[in-house]
Enzyme design. Structure first.
Site, PDB file in Angstrom:
ATOM      1  N   TYR A  59     -18.108   8.055   0.769  1.00 59.49           N
ATOM      2  CA  TYR A  59     -17.866   6.914   1.481  1.00 59.49           C
ATOM      3  C   TYR A  59     -18.473   7.079   2.901  1.00 59.49           C
ATOM      4  O   TYR A  59     -19.288   5.932   3.109  1.00 59.49           O
ATOM      5  CB  TYR A  59     -16.061   6.811   1.493  1.00 59.49           C
ATOM      6  CG  TYR A  59     -15.702   5.569   2.917  1.00 59.49           C
ATOM      7  CD1 TYR A  59     -16.073   4.444   1.578  1.00 59.49           C
ATOM      8  CD2 TYR A  59     -15.331   5.488   3.736  1.00 59.49           C
ATOM      9  CE1 TYR A  59     -15.533   2.969   2.660  1.00 59.49           C
ATOM     10  CE2 TYR A  59     -15.235   3.886   4.569  1.00 59.49           C
ATOM     11  CZ  TYR A  59     -14.868   2.598   3.815  1.00 59.49           C
ATOM     12  OH  TYR A  59     -14.704   1.259   3.871  1.00 59.49           O
ATOM     13  N   SER A  60     -18.419   7.718   3.237  1.00 55.76           N
ATOM     14  CA  SER A  60     -19.450   8.363   4.397  1.00 55.76           C
ATOM     15  C   SER A  60     -20.977   7.738   4.910  1.00 55.76           C
ATOM     16  O   SER A  60     -21.229   7.335   5.070  1.00 55.76           O
ATOM     17  CB  SER A  60     -19.116   9.503   6.183  1.00 55.76           C
ATOM     18  OG  SER A  60     -17.720   9.329   5.968  1.00 55.76           O
ATOM     19  N   GLY A 104     -16.286  -9.808  -2.505  1.00 54.07           N
ATOM     20  CA  GLY A 104     -14.658  -8.856  -1.921  1.00 54.07           C
ATOM     21  C   GLY A 104     -14.029 -10.039  -0.987  1.00 54.07           C
ATOM     22  O   GLY A 104     -13.092  -9.124  -0.411  1.00 54.07           O
ATOM     23  N   ALA A 105     -13.329 -11.361  -1.206  1.00 52.85           N
ATOM     24  CA  ALA A 105     -12.807 -11.717  -0.414  1.00 52.85           C
ATOM     25  C   ALA A 105     -11.372 -12.553  -1.216  1.00 52.85           C
ATOM     26  O   ALA A 105     -10.645 -13.478  -0.437  1.00 52.85           O
ATOM     27  CB  ALA A 105     -13.630 -13.188  -0.355  1.00 52.85           C
ATOM     28  N   ASP A 164     -17.694  -8.404 -11.444  1.00 53.91           N
ATOM     29  CA  ASP A 164     -17.497  -7.194 -11.347  1.00 53.91           C
ATOM     30  C   ASP A 164     -19.272  -7.673 -10.349  1.00 53.91           C
ATOM     31  O   ASP A 164     -19.962  -7.542 -11.176  1.00 53.91           O
ATOM     32  CB  ASP A 164     -17.728  -6.348 -12.333  1.00 53.91           C
ATOM     33  CG  ASP A 164     -17.438  -5.204 -11.944  1.00 53.91           C
ATOM     34  OD1 ASP A 164     -18.004  -4.866 -10.573  1.00 53.91           O
ATOM     35  OD2 ASP A 164     -17.314  -3.725 -13.475  1.00 53.91           O
ATOM     36  N   ASN A 211     -19.247  -8.714   1.695  1.00 54.35           N
ATOM     37  CA  ASN A 211     -17.463  -7.462   2.765  1.00 54.35           C
ATOM     38  C   ASN A 211     -17.521  -6.010   1.265  1.00 54.35           C
ATOM     39  O   ASN A 211     -16.118  -5.509   1.947  1.00 54.35           O
ATOM     40  CB  ASN A 211     -16.544  -8.494   2.660  1.00 54.35           C
ATOM     41  CG  ASN A 211     -15.579  -7.742   2.534  1.00 54.35           C
ATOM     42  OD1 ASN A 211     -14.974  -7.536   3.923  1.00 54.35           O
ATOM     43  ND2 ASN A 211     -14.910  -8.161   2.001  1.00 54.35           N
ATOM     44  N   LYS A 236     -21.696   3.744   3.186  1.00 53.21           N
ATOM     45  CA  LYS A 236     -22.036   3.166   4.799  1.00 53.21           C
ATOM     46  C   LYS A 236     -22.544   3.388   5.727  1.00 53.21           C
ATOM     47  O   LYS A 236     -23.041   2.257   6.399  1.00 53.21           O
ATOM     48  CB  LYS A 236     -19.978   3.443   5.210  1.00 53.21           C
ATOM     49  CG  LYS A 236     -19.089   2.909   5.088  1.00 53.21           C
ATOM     50  CD  LYS A 236     -19.216   1.176   3.647  1.00 53.21           C
ATOM     51  CE  LYS A 236     -18.080   0.641   3.154  1.00 53.21           C
ATOM     52  NZ  LYS A 236     -18.090  -0.899   2.744  1.00 53.21           N
TER      53      LYS A 236
HETATM   54  N1  NAP Z   1      -9.364  -1.480   5.220  1.00 54.95           N
HETATM   55  C1  NAP Z   1     -10.047  -0.380   6.478  1.00 54.95           C
HETATM   56  O1  NAP Z   1      -9.806   0.211   6.744  1.00 54.95           O
HETATM   57  C2  NAP Z   1     -11.538  -0.949   6.506  1.00 54.95           C
HETATM   58  C3  NAP Z   1     -12.408  -0.126   7.284  1.00 54.95           C
HETATM   59  C4  NAP Z   1     -13.758  -0.191   7.853  1.00 54.95           C
HETATM   60  C5  NAP Z   1     -14.259  -0.473   6.450  1.00 54.95           C
HETATM   61  N2  NAP Z   1     -13.506  -1.308   5.772  1.00 54.95           N
HETATM   62  C6  NAP Z   1     -14.316  -1.738   4.463  1.00 54.95           C
HETATM   63  O2  NAP Z   1     -14.182  -3.498   4.897  1.00 54.95           O
HETATM   64  C7  NAP Z   1     -14.758  -4.218   3.247  1.00 54.95           C
HETATM   65  C8  NAP Z   1     -13.310  -5.058   2.897  1.00 54.95           C
HETATM   66  O3  NAP Z   1     -12.374  -3.851   3.128  1.00 54.95           O
HETATM   67  P1  NAP Z   1     -10.849  -4.315   2.816  1.00 54.95           P
HETATM   68  O4  NAP Z   1      -9.721  -3.277   3.302  1.00 54.95           O
HETATM   69  O5  NAP Z   1     -10.269  -5.929   2.762  1.00 54.95           O
HETATM   70  O6  NAP Z   1     -10.797  -4.184   1.238  1.00 54.95           O
HETATM   71  P2  NAP Z   1      -9.749  -4.355   0.120  1.00 54.95           P
HETATM   72  O7  NAP Z   1      -8.390  -5.224   0.979  1.00 54.95           O
HETATM   73  O8  NAP Z   1      -9.252  -3.338  -1.330  1.00 54.95           O
HETATM   74  O9  NAP Z   1     -10.067  -5.887  -0.866  1.00 54.95           O
HETATM   75  C9  NAP Z   1     -11.477  -5.733  -1.215  1.00 54.95           C
HETATM   76  C10 NAP Z   1     -11.650  -6.866  -2.147  1.00 54.95           C
HETATM   77  O10 NAP Z   1     -13.092  -6.723  -2.673  1.00 54.95           O
HETATM   78  C11 NAP Z   1     -13.410  -7.527  -4.298  1.00 54.95           C
HETATM   79  N3  NAP Z   1     -13.761  -5.979  -4.627  1.00 54.95           N
HETATM   80  C12 NAP Z   1     -14.055  -4.819  -5.107  1.00 54.95           C
HETATM   81  N4  NAP Z   1     -14.901  -4.491  -6.069  1.00 54.95           N
HETATM   82  C13 NAP Z   1     -15.226  -5.347  -6.742  1.00 54.95           C
HETATM   83  C14 NAP Z   1     -16.378  -5.671  -7.481  1.00 54.95           C
HETATM   84  N5  NAP Z   1     -16.725  -4.820  -8.265  1.00 54.95           N
HETATM   85  N6  NAP Z   1     -16.888  -7.179  -7.758  1.00 54.95           N
HETATM   86  C15 NAP Z   1     -16.646  -7.570  -6.537  1.00 54.95           C
HETATM   87  N7  NAP Z   1     -15.025  -7.868  -6.339  1.00 54.95           N
HETATM   88  C16 NAP Z   1     -15.076  -6.175  -6.093  1.00 54.95           C
HETATM   89  C17 NAP Z   1     -11.282  -7.426  -4.387  1.00 54.95           C
HETATM   90  O11 NAP Z   1     -10.818  -8.047  -5.355  1.00 54.95           O
HETATM   91  P3  NAP Z   1     -11.083  -7.488  -6.804  1.00 54.95           P
HETATM   92  O12 NAP Z   1     -10.391  -6.211  -6.794  1.00 54.95           O
HETATM   93  O13 NAP Z   1      -9.916  -7.998  -7.686  1.00 54.95           O
HETATM   94  O14 NAP Z   1     -12.417  -6.666  -7.327  1.00 54.95           O
HETATM   95  C18 NAP Z   1     -11.109  -7.695  -2.785  1.00 54.95           C
HETATM   96  O15 NAP Z   1     -11.524  -8.971  -2.662  1.00 54.95           O
HETATM   97  C19 NAP Z   1     -14.862  -2.694   2.365  1.00 54.95           C
HETATM   98  O16 NAP Z   1     -16.254  -2.679   2.203  1.00 54.95           O
HETATM   99  C20 NAP Z   1     -14.216  -1.445   3.169  1.00 54.95           C
HETATM  100  O17 NAP Z   1     -15.242  -0.861   2.983  1.00 54.95           O
HETATM  101  C21 NAP Z   1     -12.474  -1.253   5.187  1.00 54.95           C
END
Ligand code: NAP
Length: 250
Positions: free
Chosen positions: A154-155, A22-23, A68, A89, A158
């Site tokens: 979600y909680s 997910g990068a 996916d 991630n 995680k």
């Molecule tokens: N942002 C926050 O406040 C926050 C806080 C705590 C924890 N986190 C955790 O940090 C991680 C990253 O979050 P983020 O905020 O960076 O999210 P984001 O901006 O929504 O990015 C998510 C990434 O994951 C990819 N992805 C989603 N579903 C996928 C799938 N089924 N297969 C392959 N790739 C997939 C997305 O690309 P595509 O949609 O193109 O697949 C994107 O590259 C997550 O696990 C989230 O729960 C985030």
């Protein structure tokens, strides 16, 4: 699933292959960019090819997988490449009261946030054991450490990382493989933006609830990952580390 190798100069690269899931954007992109800048051979994956391809070029990734991760076969074939470092991630968030949470969301979140990281680890470990070296870093959430009302699903997904991280750290300790989880608070990404819009509080009200009155920057998470995967951090394993601007403190 499609995979592409980029034609990059490998001469200055460290001898370590990294997969960041997910990068294409957000936290994963920051982690992948920093590790690539540090000389690691970085591979990234996501579903949306156009965004992923641009990111891979921008950060000089060694390759990328359009997939996916919720398709079991994708997890298996990606890991056949063999990685020294796995950063779990990819994840998603759902804001909903328990009684209104849909069956689709239950299935989707348990799959992406919990089952997918487990499967990737399952396929990653044989290669790491053979190399007698490995680093597994999971991106959890502060919502898995303290409760978040209306985000119970979600909680729950995680918090699973806490047990998984401790159990695997013990299981893999003698193989020189470390397993750790980072639990971010609110981080400035699209996911957080959507989560705040879906929630009951404005951006300003959310800020007021954070002790440092700010969202974490994705680079702060990336720098902690950089340390955890380094040789210097070889003694750190089985840990769940909160990086949350004080949210977990009280
Ligand atoms: N942002 C926050 O406040 C926050 C806080 C705590 C924890 N986190 C955790 O940090 C991680 C990253 O979050 P983020 O905020 O960076 O999210 P984001 O901006 O929504 O990015 C998510 C990434 O994951 C990819 N992805 C989603 N579903 C996928 C799938 N089924 N297969 C392959 N790739 C997939 C997305 O690309 P595509 O949609 O193109 O697949 C994107 O590259 C997550 O696990 C989230 O729960 C985030």
């Amino acid at each position: 699933m499609y995979k592409y190798w980029q034609n990059i100069i490998m001469a200055q690269k460290k001898n370590k292959k990294v997969l960041v899931t997910g990068a294409s954007k957000g936290i994963g992109k920051s982690i992948a960019k920093l590790l690539s800048d540090e000389g690691y051979e970085v591979y990234i994956c996501a579903r949306t090819e156009s965004v992923l391809k641009n990111t891979a070029q921008e950060i000089n990734a060694a390759g990328y997988f359009v997939c996916d991760l919720c398709q079991n076969e994708s997890c298996k074939s990606i890991m056949e490449e063999g990685f020294d470092i796995l950063v779990n991630n990819a994840g998603d968030y759902v804001y909903s009261s328990v009684e209104k949470t849909s069956d689709d969301d239950i299935r989707r979140l348990i799959k992406l946030n919990t089952e997918v990281p487990y499967r990737l680890i399952k396929y990653a470990v044989p290669y790491m054991k053979e190399k007698k070296w490995g680093r597994i870093v999971n991106i959890g959430s502060i919502s898995g450490i303290v409760g978040e009302a209306n985000a119970s699903l979600y909680s729950m997904t995680k918090s699973a990382f806490t047990g998984l991280t401790k159990a695997l750290a013990l299981e893999l300790a003698m193989d020189n493989i470390t397993v750790n989880t980072i639990n971010p608070g609110w981080v400035e990404t699209e996911l957080a933006e959507n989560a705040v819009s879906a929630g009951d509080f404005s951006y300003e009200e959310e800020l007021d609830m954070i002790p440092q009155r700010r969202f974490i920057c994705p680079d702060e998470i990336a720098n902690l990952v950089k340390y955890i995967v380094s040789e210097e951090a070889k003694g750190m394993t089985g840990q769940s580390i909160s990086l949350c601007a004080g949210l977990s403190a009280g």
